[in-house]
Scaffold this active site. Structure first.
Site, PDB file in Angstrom:
ATOM      1  N   GLY A 219      -1.251 -11.917  -3.633  1.00 61.08           N
ATOM      2  CA  GLY A 219      -0.962 -10.757  -4.474  1.00 61.08           C
ATOM      3  C   GLY A 219       0.130  -9.896  -3.882  1.00 61.08           C
ATOM      4  O   GLY A 219       0.319  -9.862  -2.660  1.00 61.08           O
TER       5      GLY A 219
ATOM      6  N   GLN B   2       5.014  -2.371  -2.371  1.00 58.53           N
ATOM      7  CA  GLN B   2       5.313  -3.223  -1.215  1.00 58.53           C
ATOM      8  C   GLN B   2       6.762  -3.698  -1.202  1.00 58.53           C
ATOM      9  O   GLN B   2       7.234  -4.211  -0.183  1.00 58.53           O
ATOM     10  CB  GLN B   2       4.380  -4.442  -1.188  1.00 58.53           C
ATOM     11  CG  GLN B   2       2.939  -4.067  -0.878  1.00 58.53           C
ATOM     12  CD  GLN B   2       2.063  -5.308  -0.820  1.00 58.53           C
ATOM     13  OE1 GLN B   2       1.671  -5.831  -1.853  1.00 58.53           O
ATOM     14  NE2 GLN B   2       1.799  -5.793   0.375  1.00 58.53           N
TER      15      GLN B   2
ATOM     16  N   CYS C 130      -3.041  -8.601   4.315  1.00 59.78           N
ATOM     17  CA  CYS C 130      -2.072  -7.951   3.431  1.00 59.78           C
ATOM     18  C   CYS C 130      -0.670  -8.381   3.864  1.00 59.78           C
ATOM     19  O   CYS C 130      -0.402  -8.461   5.064  1.00 59.78           O
ATOM     20  CB  CYS C 130      -2.218  -6.433   3.543  1.00 59.78           C
ATOM     21  SG  CYS C 130      -1.050  -5.506   2.528  1.00 59.78           S
ATOM     22  N   LEU C 131       0.188  -8.660   2.893  1.00 62.08           N
ATOM     23  CA  LEU C 131       1.562  -9.053   3.217  1.00 62.08           C
ATOM     24  C   LEU C 131       2.288  -7.952   3.995  1.00 62.08           C
ATOM     25  O   LEU C 131       3.257  -8.232   4.698  1.00 62.08           O
ATOM     26  CB  LEU C 131       2.337  -9.370   1.930  1.00 62.08           C
ATOM     27  CG  LEU C 131       1.901 -10.639   1.202  1.00 62.08           C
ATOM     28  CD1 LEU C 131       2.611 -10.741  -0.141  1.00 62.08           C
ATOM     29  CD2 LEU C 131       2.164 -11.873   2.044  1.00 62.08           C
TER      30      LEU C 131
ATOM     31  N   HIS D 165      -7.669  -5.160  -4.142  1.00 60.76           N
ATOM     32  CA  HIS D 165      -6.670  -4.928  -3.085  1.00 60.76           C
ATOM     33  C   HIS D 165      -5.339  -4.455  -3.664  1.00 60.76           C
ATOM     34  O   HIS D 165      -4.766  -3.461  -3.202  1.00 60.76           O
ATOM     35  CB  HIS D 165      -6.491  -6.228  -2.280  1.00 60.76           C
ATOM     36  CG  HIS D 165      -5.486  -6.132  -1.169  1.00 60.76           C
ATOM     37  ND1 HIS D 165      -5.838  -6.107   0.155  1.00 60.76           N
ATOM     38  CD2 HIS D 165      -4.129  -6.034  -1.195  1.00 60.76           C
ATOM     39  CE1 HIS D 165      -4.736  -5.996   0.893  1.00 60.76           C
ATOM     40  NE2 HIS D 165      -3.690  -5.962   0.102  1.00 60.76           N
ATOM     41  N   GLU D 166      -4.873  -5.154  -4.693  1.00 59.43           N
ATOM     42  CA  GLU D 166      -3.558  -4.809  -5.252  1.00 59.43           C
ATOM     43  C   GLU D 166      -3.596  -3.478  -6.004  1.00 59.43           C
ATOM     44  O   GLU D 166      -2.664  -2.689  -5.911  1.00 59.43           O
ATOM     45  CB  GLU D 166      -3.029  -5.928  -6.167  1.00 59.43           C
ATOM     46  CG  GLU D 166      -2.853  -7.283  -5.501  1.00 59.43           C
ATOM     47  CD  GLU D 166      -2.105  -7.237  -4.175  1.00 59.43           C
ATOM     48  OE1 GLU D 166      -1.189  -6.406  -4.013  1.00 59.43           O
ATOM     49  OE2 GLU D 166      -2.451  -8.038  -3.291  1.00 59.43           O
TER      50      GLU D 166
ATOM     51  N   HIS E 248      -3.276  -0.610  -3.707  1.00 58.65           N
ATOM     52  CA  HIS E 248      -1.894  -0.343  -3.281  1.00 58.65           C
ATOM     53  C   HIS E 248      -1.225   0.684  -4.202  1.00 58.65           C
ATOM     54  O   HIS E 248      -0.399   1.473  -3.760  1.00 58.65           O
ATOM     55  CB  HIS E 248      -1.055  -1.629  -3.331  1.00 58.65           C
ATOM     56  CG  HIS E 248      -1.064  -2.432  -2.061  1.00 58.65           C
ATOM     57  ND1 HIS E 248      -0.607  -1.934  -0.865  1.00 58.65           N
ATOM     58  CD2 HIS E 248      -1.461  -3.704  -1.815  1.00 58.65           C
ATOM     59  CE1 HIS E 248      -0.719  -2.877   0.070  1.00 58.65           C
ATOM     60  NE2 HIS E 248      -1.241  -3.963  -0.477  1.00 58.65           N
TER      61      HIS E 248
END
Ligand code: CO
Length: 158
Positions: free
Chosen positions: A46, A51, A88-89, A130-131, A134
């Site tokens: 995701g 981000q 997480c990226l 999670h997304e 953000h």
């Protein structure tokens, strides 16, 4: 289409609340195309717009079953709760245990501006939580029960 640079933890941009999308135009479509390309290149499941430095309520998820694009998403209901490993990226190489719902029902808009409802379980439910977090400037580390040690991460990869 173009790959975008992923912002990493420590940049305040990741802690800010994103604004709603109002225009479903070519600019949005180009952004979504870039986000999908960047997600697939990253190997993650995701990616949220902040981000890549865009402060709008947009994210893309692909757990290996095809891309779902979410614009102005909202969680309608959740069911169950379990502890899951999460990363997480924006925090490369770091993983922790987080409590997430087992099932999530959410609504959002697609790139044409049509509202849709989606139900997800397990990893997909986790990815939505999670997304969407953000988009409110919330990182998984603020919810983490404990971070995994390098040994545990290596073991996870086996
Ligand atoms: Co993330």
């Amino acid at each position: 289409m173009a790959l975008r640079k992923i912002v990493t933890e420590g940049d305040d941009i990741l802690l800010k609340k994103c604004r709603s999308v109002e225009k479903f135009d070519r600019k949005l479509w180009d952004l979504l195309d870039d986000m999908v390309e960047t997600l697939h290149d990253s190997g993650g499941v995701g990616l949220a717009a902040p981000q890549i430095g865009v402060m709008r309520r947009i994210c893309v998820i692909d757990i290996g079953e095809g891309v779902v694009e979410f614009i102005n998403p909202e969680i309608i209901s959740t069911d169950g709760e379990h502890e899951v490993v999460e990363g997480c990226l924006s925090s490369p190489g770091e993983f922790g245990l987080v409590k997430r719902p087992e099932k999530v029902v959410a609504k959002a808009y697609d790139r044409e501006g049509n509202e849709f409802t989606v139900e997800g379980e397990e990893l997909f439910a986790q990815a939505m939580c999670h997304e969407f977090d953000h988009l409110d400037g919330v990182l998984f580390k603020s919810k983490v029960i404990r971070m995994l040690s390098p040994d545990e991460i290596a073991h996870d990869d086996e």
